[in-house]
Design a protein around this motif. Structure first.
Motif, PDB file in Angstrom:
ATOM      1  N   ALA A   3       0.854  -1.195   0.000  1.00  0.00           N
ATOM      2  CA  ALA A   3       0.000   0.000   0.000  1.00  0.00           C
ATOM      3  C   ALA A   3       0.885   1.238   0.000  1.00  0.00           C
ATOM      4  CB  ALA A   3      -0.917   0.014   1.216  1.00  0.00           C
ATOM      5  N   GLN A   4       0.267   2.356  -0.303  1.00  0.00           N
ATOM      6  CA  GLN A   4       0.943   3.636  -0.222  1.00  0.00           C
ATOM      7  C   GLN A   4      -0.024   4.657   0.377  1.00  0.00           C
ATOM      8  OE1 GLN A   4       2.118   4.718  -4.170  1.00  0.00           O
ATOM      9  NE2 GLN A   4       0.068   4.609  -4.993  1.00  0.00           N
ATOM     10  N   VAL A   5       0.515   5.764   0.804  1.00  0.00           N
ATOM     11  CA  VAL A   5      -0.317   6.818   1.384  1.00  0.00           C
ATOM     12  C   VAL A   5      -1.390   7.198   0.367  1.00  0.00           C
ATOM     13  CG1 VAL A   5      -0.324   9.215   2.178  1.00  0.00           C
ATOM     14  CG2 VAL A   5       1.513   7.670   2.893  1.00  0.00           C
ATOM     15  N   GLY A   6      -2.631   7.303   0.861  1.00  0.00           N
ATOM     16  CA  GLY A   6      -3.761   7.642   0.007  1.00  0.00           C
ATOM     17  C   GLY A   6      -4.589   6.441  -0.411  1.00  0.00           C
ATOM     18  N   ASP A   7      -4.029   5.226  -0.278  1.00  0.00           N
ATOM     19  CA  ASP A   7      -4.808   4.018  -0.541  1.00  0.00           C
ATOM     20  C   ASP A   7      -5.788   3.805   0.605  1.00  0.00           C
ATOM     21  OD1 ASP A   7      -3.355   3.533  -2.852  1.00  0.00           O
ATOM     22  OD2 ASP A   7      -2.120   1.949  -1.968  1.00  0.00           O
ATOM     23  N   TRP A   8      -6.695   2.866   0.409  1.00  0.00           N
ATOM     24  CA  TRP A   8      -7.697   2.538   1.427  1.00  0.00           C
ATOM     25  C   TRP A   8      -7.557   1.092   1.845  1.00  0.00           C
ATOM     26  CZ3 TRP A   8     -11.411   5.773   3.571  1.00  0.00           C
ATOM     27  CH2 TRP A   8     -11.416   7.068   3.050  1.00  0.00           C
ATOM     28  N   ILE A   9      -7.699   0.839   3.122  1.00  0.00           N
ATOM     29  CA  ILE A   9      -7.762  -0.515   3.663  1.00  0.00           C
ATOM     30  C   ILE A   9      -9.238  -0.807   3.935  1.00  0.00           C
ATOM     31  CG2 ILE A   9      -7.175  -2.014   5.604  1.00  0.00           C
ATOM     32  CD1 ILE A   9      -4.708  -1.372   4.031  1.00  0.00           C
ATOM     33  N   PHE A  51      -1.830  -4.087  11.054  1.00  0.00           N
ATOM     34  CA  PHE A  51      -1.182  -5.229  10.434  1.00  0.00           C
ATOM     35  C   PHE A  51      -2.310  -6.013   9.763  1.00  0.00           C
ATOM     36  CE2 PHE A  51       1.546  -3.971  13.871  1.00  0.00           C
ATOM     37  CZ  PHE A  51       2.845  -4.215  13.421  1.00  0.00           C
ATOM     38  N   PRO A  52      -2.585  -5.784   8.480  1.00  0.00           N
ATOM     39  CA  PRO A  52      -3.762  -6.373   7.843  1.00  0.00           C
ATOM     40  C   PRO A  52      -3.750  -7.903   7.881  1.00  0.00           C
ATOM     41  CG  PRO A  52      -2.750  -4.732   6.428  1.00  0.00           C
ATOM     42  CD  PRO A  52      -1.810  -4.972   7.554  1.00  0.00           C
ATOM     43  N   GLY A  53      -4.922  -8.460   8.133  1.00  0.00           N
ATOM     44  CA  GLY A  53      -5.110  -9.896   8.136  1.00  0.00           C
ATOM     45  C   GLY A  53      -5.734 -10.369   6.837  1.00  0.00           C
ATOM     46  N   PRO A  54      -6.146 -11.629   6.785  1.00  0.00           N
ATOM     47  CA  PRO A  54      -6.706 -12.196   5.560  1.00  0.00           C
ATOM     48  C   PRO A  54      -8.073 -11.615   5.174  1.00  0.00           C
ATOM     49  CG  PRO A  54      -6.859 -13.767   7.358  1.00  0.00           C
ATOM     50  CD  PRO A  54      -6.049 -12.610   7.861  1.00  0.00           C
ATOM     51  N   ASP A  55      -8.720 -10.916   6.104  1.00  0.00           N
ATOM     52  CA  ASP A  55     -10.018 -10.314   5.815  1.00  0.00           C
ATOM     53  C   ASP A  55      -9.885  -8.884   5.300  1.00  0.00           C
ATOM     54  OD1 ASP A  55      -9.036  -9.457   8.235  1.00  0.00           O
ATOM     55  OD2 ASP A  55     -10.976  -9.438   9.248  1.00  0.00           O
ATOM     56  N   ALA A  56      -8.656  -8.439   5.030  1.00  0.00           N
ATOM     57  CA  ALA A  56      -8.409  -7.063   4.582  1.00  0.00           C
ATOM     58  C   ALA A  56      -7.934  -7.044   3.136  1.00  0.00           C
ATOM     59  CB  ALA A  56      -7.359  -6.407   5.469  1.00  0.00           C
ATOM     60  N   ARG A  57      -8.233  -5.937   2.476  1.00  0.00           N
ATOM     61  CA  ARG A  57      -7.720  -5.710   1.125  1.00  0.00           C
ATOM     62  C   ARG A  57      -7.360  -4.243   0.973  1.00  0.00           C
ATOM     63  NH1 ARG A  57     -11.837  -3.582  -2.289  1.00  0.00           N
ATOM     64  NH2 ARG A  57     -13.881  -3.694  -1.299  1.00  0.00           N
ATOM     65  N   VAL A  58      -6.557  -3.946  -0.043  1.00  0.00           N
ATOM     66  CA  VAL A  58      -6.148  -2.573  -0.325  1.00  0.00           C
ATOM     67  C   VAL A  58      -6.857  -2.107  -1.584  1.00  0.00           C
ATOM     68  CG1 VAL A  58      -4.212  -1.090  -0.985  1.00  0.00           C
ATOM     69  CG2 VAL A  58      -3.875  -2.858   0.731  1.00  0.00           C
ATOM     70  N   GLN A  59      -7.443  -0.921  -1.512  1.00  0.00           N
ATOM     71  CA  GLN A  59      -8.014  -0.258  -2.685  1.00  0.00           C
ATOM     72  C   GLN A  59      -7.025   0.827  -3.075  1.00  0.00           C
ATOM     73  OE1 GLN A  59     -11.075  -0.729  -4.362  1.00  0.00           O
ATOM     74  NE2 GLN A  59     -10.227   0.743  -5.793  1.00  0.00           N
ATOM     75  N   HIS A  60      -6.347   0.645  -4.205  1.00  0.00           N
ATOM     76  CA  HIS A  60      -5.316   1.585  -4.640  1.00  0.00           C
ATOM     77  C   HIS A  60      -5.922   2.775  -5.368  1.00  0.00           C
ATOM     78  CE1 HIS A  60      -2.147  -1.262  -3.681  1.00  0.00           C
ATOM     79  NE2 HIS A  60      -2.848  -2.190  -4.292  1.00  0.00           N
ATOM     80  N   GLY A  61      -5.183   3.864  -5.359  1.00  0.00           N
ATOM     81  CA  GLY A  61      -5.489   4.964  -6.251  1.00  0.00           C
ATOM     82  C   GLY A  61      -6.408   6.043  -5.739  1.00  0.00           C
ATOM     83  N   GLY A  62      -6.321   6.376  -4.489  1.00  0.00           N
ATOM     84  CA  GLY A  62      -7.048   7.535  -4.001  1.00  0.00           C
ATOM     85  C   GLY A  62      -8.414   7.215  -3.446  1.00  0.00           C
ATOM     86  N   ALA A  63      -9.378   8.060  -3.764  1.00  0.00           N
ATOM     87  CA  ALA A  63     -10.689   8.033  -3.117  1.00  0.00           C
ATOM     88  C   ALA A  63     -11.373   6.685  -3.249  1.00  0.00           C
ATOM     89  CB  ALA A  63     -11.585   9.109  -3.689  1.00  0.00           C
ATOM     90  N   TYR A  64     -11.827   6.176  -2.128  1.00  0.00           N
ATOM     91  CA  TYR A  64     -12.582   4.937  -2.066  1.00  0.00           C
ATOM     92  C   TYR A  64     -14.048   5.284  -2.144  1.00  0.00           C
ATOM     93  CZ  TYR A  64     -14.795   0.839  -0.035  1.00  0.00           C
ATOM     94  OH  TYR A  64     -15.601  -0.232   0.199  1.00  0.00           O
ATOM     95  N   THR A  65     -14.769   4.567  -2.987  1.00  0.00           N
ATOM     96  CA  THR A  65     -16.206   4.767  -3.091  1.00  0.00           C
ATOM     97  C   THR A  65     -16.900   3.573  -2.470  1.00  0.00           C
ATOM     98  OG1 THR A  65     -15.898   5.979  -5.149  1.00  0.00           O
ATOM     99  CG2 THR A  65     -18.107   5.155  -4.704  1.00  0.00           C
ATOM    100  N   ARG A  66     -17.627   3.839  -1.415  1.00  0.00           N
ATOM    101  CA  ARG A  66     -18.354   2.787  -0.708  1.00  0.00           C
ATOM    102  C   ARG A  66     -19.423   2.224  -1.635  1.00  0.00           C
ATOM    103  NH1 ARG A  66     -20.606   4.083   5.064  1.00  0.00           N
ATOM    104  NH2 ARG A  66     -18.432   3.697   5.456  1.00  0.00           N
ATOM    105  N   PRO A  67     -19.496   0.881  -1.732  1.00  0.00           N
ATOM    106  CA  PRO A  67     -20.545   0.277  -2.551  1.00  0.00           C
ATOM    107  C   PRO A  67     -21.932   0.625  -2.020  1.00  0.00           C
ATOM    108  CG  PRO A  67     -19.048  -1.401  -1.675  1.00  0.00           C
ATOM    109  CD  PRO A  67     -18.672  -0.092  -1.073  1.00  0.00           C
ATOM    110  N   THR A  68     -22.865   0.804  -2.915  1.00  0.00           N
ATOM    111  CA  THR A  68     -24.236   1.094  -2.501  1.00  0.00           C
ATOM    112  C   THR A  68     -25.012  -0.212  -2.405  1.00  0.00           C
ATOM    113  OG1 THR A  68     -24.904   1.415  -4.785  1.00  0.00           O
ATOM    114  CG2 THR A  68     -24.264   3.382  -3.541  1.00  0.00           C
ATOM    115  N   SER A  69     -25.891  -0.287  -1.413  1.00  0.00           N
ATOM    116  CA  SER A  69     -26.716  -1.499  -1.304  1.00  0.00           C
ATOM    117  C   SER A  69     -27.882  -1.375  -2.258  1.00  0.00           C
ATOM    118  CB  SER A  69     -27.188  -1.683   0.133  1.00  0.00           C
ATOM    119  OG  SER A  69     -27.885  -0.551   0.570  1.00  0.00           O
ATOM    120  N   GLY A  70     -28.292  -2.514  -2.808  1.00  0.00           N
ATOM    121  CA  GLY A  70     -29.249  -2.493  -3.870  1.00  0.00           C
ATOM    122  C   GLY A  70     -30.611  -2.742  -3.490  1.00  0.00           C
TER     123      GLY A  70
END
Length: 70
Positions: A3-9, A51-70
């Motif tokens: 990850a880098q600064v600005g990414d989202w966990i 210290f991210p575990g197996p339930d974590a992921r990185v979203q690269h590239g700035g602003a994270y957009t929360r998924p909308t529920s349908g």
């Protein structure tokens, strides 16, 4: 995981009813992008060392957009 600064966990809840947590990476102490990361969580505005575990992921590239529920 790298990850880098600005990414989202994004940490998925691993129990029924447990919410997902999202936080912005605000510091990466290692030049190679490896953990741990300092993360500011959106749900509490607290900053913690992660210290991210197996339930974590990185979203690269700035602003994270929360998924909308349908």
């Amino acid at each position: 995981m790298k990850a880098q600064v600005g990414d989202w966990i994004i940490v998925e809840g691993n129990r029924l009813g447990e919410p997902r947590r999202e936080g912005e990476v605000v510091e990466v102490p290692h030049a190679d992008g490896s953990p741990p990361y300092r993360v500011r969580w959106t749900d509490s505005d607290r900053t913690t060392l992660v210290f991210p575990g197996p339930d974590a992921r990185v979203q690269h590239g700035g602003a994270y957009t929360r998924p909308t529920s349908g």
